[in-house]
Scaffold this motif. Structure first.
Motif, PDB file in Angstrom:
ATOM      1  N   VAL B  12       0.858  -1.188   0.000  1.00  0.00           N
ATOM      2  CA  VAL B  12       0.000   0.000   0.000  1.00  0.00           C
ATOM      3  C   VAL B  12       0.894   1.238   0.000  1.00  0.00           C
ATOM      4  CG1 VAL B  12      -1.862  -1.157   1.215  1.00  0.00           C
ATOM      5  CG2 VAL B  12      -0.208   0.200   2.510  1.00  0.00           C
ATOM      6  N   ALA B  13       0.369   2.325  -0.525  1.00  0.00           N
ATOM      7  CA  ALA B  13       1.081   3.599  -0.505  1.00  0.00           C
ATOM      8  C   ALA B  13       0.540   4.409   0.669  1.00  0.00           C
ATOM      9  CB  ALA B  13       0.847   4.348  -1.814  1.00  0.00           C
ATOM     10  N   ALA B  14       1.417   4.996   1.455  1.00  0.00           N
ATOM     11  CA  ALA B  14       0.985   5.726   2.648  1.00  0.00           C
ATOM     12  C   ALA B  14       1.672   7.078   2.727  1.00  0.00           C
ATOM     13  CB  ALA B  14       1.295   4.908   3.896  1.00  0.00           C
ATOM     14  N   ARG B  15       0.920   8.049   3.166  1.00  0.00           N
ATOM     15  CA  ARG B  15       1.463   9.391   3.377  1.00  0.00           C
ATOM     16  C   ARG B  15       0.771  10.027   4.568  1.00  0.00           C
ATOM     17  NH1 ARG B  15       4.969  13.031   0.014  1.00  0.00           N
ATOM     18  NH2 ARG B  15       5.527  11.747  -1.746  1.00  0.00           N
ATOM     19  N   LEU B  17      -0.102  13.652   6.164  1.00  0.00           N
ATOM     20  CA  LEU B  17      -0.148  15.047   5.738  1.00  0.00           C
ATOM     21  C   LEU B  17      -0.923  15.845   6.773  1.00  0.00           C
ATOM     22  CD1 LEU B  17       0.654  16.957   3.445  1.00  0.00           C
ATOM     23  CD2 LEU B  17      -1.515  16.434   2.336  1.00  0.00           C
ATOM     24  N   GLU B  20      -2.842  13.827   9.184  1.00  0.00           N
ATOM     25  CA  GLU B  20      -3.757  12.817   8.641  1.00  0.00           C
ATOM     26  C   GLU B  20      -2.971  11.741   7.914  1.00  0.00           C
ATOM     27  OE1 GLU B  20      -7.686  13.535   6.768  1.00  0.00           O
ATOM     28  OE2 GLU B  20      -6.957  15.596   6.684  1.00  0.00           O
ATOM     29  N   MET B  22      -3.036   8.919   5.224  1.00  0.00           N
ATOM     30  CA  MET B  22      -3.817   8.420   4.086  1.00  0.00           C
ATOM     31  C   MET B  22      -3.111   7.245   3.447  1.00  0.00           C
ATOM     32  SD  MET B  22      -5.434  11.811   2.393  1.00  0.00           S
ATOM     33  CE  MET B  22      -4.493  13.025   3.274  1.00  0.00           C
ATOM     34  N   ILE B  23      -3.905   6.274   3.082  1.00  0.00           N
ATOM     35  CA  ILE B  23      -3.363   5.032   2.544  1.00  0.00           C
ATOM     36  C   ILE B  23      -4.152   4.653   1.307  1.00  0.00           C
ATOM     37  CG2 ILE B  23      -3.211   2.540   3.014  1.00  0.00           C
ATOM     38  CD1 ILE B  23      -2.380   3.260   5.850  1.00  0.00           C
ATOM     39  N   MET B  24      -3.418   4.255   0.289  1.00  0.00           N
ATOM     40  CA  MET B  24      -4.095   3.807  -0.927  1.00  0.00           C
ATOM     41  C   MET B  24      -3.694   2.372  -1.241  1.00  0.00           C
ATOM     42  SD  MET B  24      -4.125   5.422  -4.742  1.00  0.00           S
ATOM     43  CE  MET B  24      -5.479   6.558  -4.460  1.00  0.00           C
ATOM     44  N   SER B  26      -2.752  -0.421  -3.514  1.00  0.00           N
ATOM     45  CA  SER B  26      -2.156  -0.481  -4.852  1.00  0.00           C
ATOM     46  C   SER B  26      -2.931  -1.443  -5.749  1.00  0.00           C
ATOM     47  CB  SER B  26      -0.705  -0.957  -4.763  1.00  0.00           C
ATOM     48  OG  SER B  26       0.048  -0.078  -3.995  1.00  0.00           O
ATOM     49  N   ARG B  27      -3.702  -2.295  -5.112  1.00  0.00           N
ATOM     50  CA  ARG B  27      -4.405  -3.324  -5.896  1.00  0.00           C
ATOM     51  C   ARG B  27      -5.614  -2.744  -6.608  1.00  0.00           C
ATOM     52  NH1 ARG B  27      -8.368  -6.982  -4.594  1.00  0.00           N
ATOM     53  NH2 ARG B  27      -8.386  -6.299  -2.431  1.00  0.00           N
ATOM     54  N   SER B  29      -6.761   0.779  -5.902  1.00  0.00           N
ATOM     55  CA  SER B  29      -6.756   2.245  -5.786  1.00  0.00           C
ATOM     56  C   SER B  29      -7.753   2.783  -4.765  1.00  0.00           C
ATOM     57  CB  SER B  29      -7.028   2.910  -7.142  1.00  0.00           C
ATOM     58  OG  SER B  29      -6.086   2.498  -8.092  1.00  0.00           O
ATOM     59  N   LEU B  31      -8.869   4.474  -1.505  1.00  0.00           N
ATOM     60  CA  LEU B  31      -8.182   5.420  -0.627  1.00  0.00           C
ATOM     61  C   LEU B  31      -8.806   5.376   0.762  1.00  0.00           C
ATOM     62  CD1 LEU B  31      -6.100   7.786  -0.391  1.00  0.00           C
ATOM     63  CD2 LEU B  31      -8.005   9.312  -0.901  1.00  0.00           C
ATOM     64  N   ARG B 115     -11.673   6.573  -3.750  1.00  0.00           N
ATOM     65  CA  ARG B 115     -11.431   7.831  -4.446  1.00  0.00           C
ATOM     66  C   ARG B 115     -12.352   7.976  -5.633  1.00  0.00           C
ATOM     67  NH1 ARG B 115      -7.670   7.960  -8.826  1.00  0.00           N
ATOM     68  NH2 ARG B 115      -7.045   5.892  -9.476  1.00  0.00           N
TER      69      ARG B 115
END
Lengths: 271, 115
Positions: B12-15, B17, B20, B22-24, B26-27, B29, B31, B115
């Protein structure tokens, strides 16, 4: 001895969007003319092309353009499918083919998808937004259908150059972003100008009783940007890339909410 | 009583900000925006620290809640995050993925804020 085969003339067109020339080969002069008309302003005489597609036209037979898009990657080759087309593209060889009927919409979808794939690797993206240049700066106006993209485009003053009323082309460059005009149109059905400028702001559109600009929290900015990105590929690496690109963008470009009544005075706030 | 261990899904992609997370996925999309408790679990999910220790040291002091109730809520939340393939959970410590063995994530249904 009579000839068993005749040479078929191969016709060529180069369509350059976002600074990326794509060469299209076809054997049908009417289809070529259709593309020249559809992409007027984006057709170049450049010899160079980043990608070359051979278009194989098929007879009309109940193709469904509303079918879901499927974009998959396997062994270095992308496969793009919808009810009305099938295409393959191999980035290493910069070549591909498109099989479709003689219509401008299928190849338009293929071009959009290919540009999203190329941009995703470079930190850029296509965005559901109108965009325009004013005073040398580009402004993006994002929103879902009915949010006001067409309206804000229609209200643009004479000194604003419309880049698109539907899909913005955003390329990362150095520490900022550049917006390019696109031929991808919405309700206005008017091609954008084939020019570019540094992105100065992204506005999230909302219709209201007054014209005003309000700051929004970074998290909401990132969520809204992600919600409006065009991306189709079933590819984990690219999904991660586009996710991080969205956060990079909101860390470098001011994102605000633009509430507007549908009159031209809203442009007094912009530029 | 068995202990629960958690590890982040590397796919998963995580940021984070402005506080907060947020995680997306990858499989597909999808969010996700994590609430404060889920963010604590995500940040502490190193595969080797048991959930009860995370609750004791990170959640109970912050939320002024009883340890038993906090652990029960945290376990429910951890299982929900696992169902979305954000976390992997196990009753054994979760070691780093072994590329030779080809350890992979179990597939589950994914729903939630998209999303």
């Amino acid at each position: 001895m009579p000839e068993l085969a005749t040479d078929v003339e191969r016709l060529t067109l180069v369509i350059e969007i976002g600074g990326m020339p794509v060469r299209v080969h076809t054997t049908d002069p009417r289809f070529l003319a259709m593309l020249q008309d559809r992409y007027a302003g984006f057709v170049t005489s450049s010899e160079h092309a980043e990608i070359t597609f051979d278009v194989d036209l098929t007879p009309p037979q109940g193709a469904d353009p509303d079918a879901p898009v499927r974009v998959t990657h396997h062994k270095g080759r992308w496969t793009l499918e919808r009810g009305d087309f099938r295409a393959e593209w191999e980035p290493a060889s910069r070549t591909g083919w498109i099989r479709q009927t003689a219509n401008p919409y299928s190849i338009d979808a293929v071009l959009r998808i290919v540009h999203t794939l190329v941009l995703a690797r470079q930190g850029g993206f296509l965005l559901h937004s109108a965009s325009a240049i004013r005073n040398g700066k580009a402004f993006l106006f994002a929103g879902v259908s009915e949010a006001g993209k067409t309206t804000i485009s229609r209200l643009a003053p004479p000194d604003a150059t419309l880049l698109t009323d539907e899909i913005s082309y955003v390329r990362k460059q150095d520490s900022g972003y550049i917006a390019f005009g696109t031929p991808f149109t919405g309700e206005l059905a008017k091609l954008g100008e084939n020019v570019s400028a540094p992105v100065a702001a992204l506005y999230l559109l909302a219709k209201g009783k007054e014209n005003r600009i309000d700051p929004i929290p970074p998290g909401e900015a990132a969520r809204s940007l992600l919600a409006n990105l065009l991306f189709f590929a079933e590819d984990e690496d690219l999904v991660q890339a586009i996710f991080h690109s969205a956060f990079e963008f909101v860390s470098r470009v001011p994102v605000s909410r633009l509430t507007f009544v549908p009159d031209a005075r809203v442009w007094e706030l912009i530029g | 009583m068995s202990r629960l261990y958690m590890a982040r899904n590397p796919r998963v992609a995580a940021r984070s900000l402005d506080g907060e997370m947020m995680i997306m996925s990858s499989r597909d999309s999808t969010l996700f925006t994590l609430n404060r408790t889920a963010t604590i679990l995500w940040q502490a999910a190193d595969g080797t620290t048991p959930l009860d220790e995370i609750v004791e040291h990170r959640i109970v002091p912050e939320f002024e809640v009883g340890p038993a109730e906090a652990l029960q809520d945290a376990e429910t939340l951890a299982r929900e995050l696992a169902s979305h393939e954000i976390l992997q959970i196990s009753e054994q410590p979760i070691l780093p993925r072994n590329p030779v063995a080809g350890e992979s994530w179990a597939k589950g249904s994914t729903t939630g804020e998209s999303r």
